[in-house]
Design a protein around this motif. Structure first.
Motif: not given
Length: 278
Positions: A63-66, A78-80, A92-93, A121-124
């Motif tokens: 998984s790669v999110v920008r 992007q790419h979420s 995350v870039e 958004k992702y709750h980490f």
């Protein structure tokens, strides 16, 4: 020495030099903990692509999110959709649109905006950071500043070519600078003064730090932009405050400042340190 045996083997193979200390052993980190990549001055997410590609090739992430951070603080993703509930070691870039801002308090606020946007958004609750060049100053100003997000724990901090006591781009090349026996530089930049004043805020006994710096071995004692003294001055700030600290030197032509974020040895060190992968 048993704690470092596996990493020492990797370092011997890669031909790099390491010094360090630790407060405990490292656990396998193949989790949903995200890793944020931060680029340097005048750069962009493109400087992060080599490391990200090598992480994907090593099979440690799917998984790669920008995160594009606008000067207003708005964060566009992007790419979420690639970051799912069962994603492994998401990356995350971070891309700062204003990539020539040297107001590090402002840069730290932008980093806080990116972390907050992704956390909502992702709750980490845990995260890693890999920073190159000025990205290290952005990170330090964030960690020592007032906008640091409560409830988020920094697990791993990778610093690459960090100009902690200045660089020639800031007018702080300090070619005759040196480290005293206790590790404090003899000449200090204005932002190193800030770090010293606020270093008590860095009380992250759960954070493991790997500081990678370059030496061209051409007599400059630098990577062409950041002196080895400036890069190594991080140790004085963090000693006895982080869970562990490793300091690794990359030597030769491939240790040039901008080439460090396209360096295969460095990518292998990152993969091993964060995810125990080669």
């Amino acid at each position: 020495m048993k704690k470092y045996y596996g990493l020492w083997v990797v370092l011997v193979i890669l031909g790099v030099t390491m010094v360090g200390w630790t407060k405990g052993s490292q656990s396998n980190n193949r989790t949903q903990t995200p890793t944020f990549f931060l680029h340097g001055y005048g750069s962009s997410y493109r400087a992060e692509l080599f490391f990200v590609r090598k992480a994907k090739q090593a099979g440690v992430t799917d998984s790669v999110v920008r995160a594009n951070v606008l000067p207003t603080g708005k964060v566009l993703l992007q790419h979420s959709a690639t970051w799912r509930r069962n994603s492994r070691n998401p990356i995350v870039e971070v891309d700062f649109v204003d990539n020539r801002d040297r107001n590090y308090h402002q840069d730290a606020d932008w980093l806080a905006d990116a972390l907050h946007r992704l956390q909502r958004k992702y709750h980490f609750h845990k995260y890693n950071v890999v920073a190159h060049s000025m990205g290290n100053l952005d990170l330090m100003y964030y960690l020592l500043g007032d906008k640091r997000l409560s409830g988020l724990k920094l697990k791993h901090q990778v610093d690459i070519a960090g100009p902690f006591d200045g660089s020639n781009i800031d007018g702080y090349s300090f070619l005759n600078n040196r480290l005293q026996k206790n590790g404090l530089p003899t000449r200090l930049s204005f932002f190193y003064h800030y770090f010293l004043t606020h270093r008590d805020r860095y009380s992250f006994d759960q954070t493991r730090v790997m500081n990678i710096y370059g030496n061209l071995n051409n007599g400059s004692n630098s990577d062409g932009r950041v002196s080895t003294v400036s890069a190594r001055s991080l140790k004085y700030l963090l000693q006895h405050r982080a869970k562990s600290y490793q300091q690794i030197k990359i030597s030769g032509a491939s240790a040039q400042h901008s080439r460090l974020h396209h360096n295969l040895k460095v990518s292998r060190l990152i993969n091993q340190f964060l995810w125990k992968a080669s």
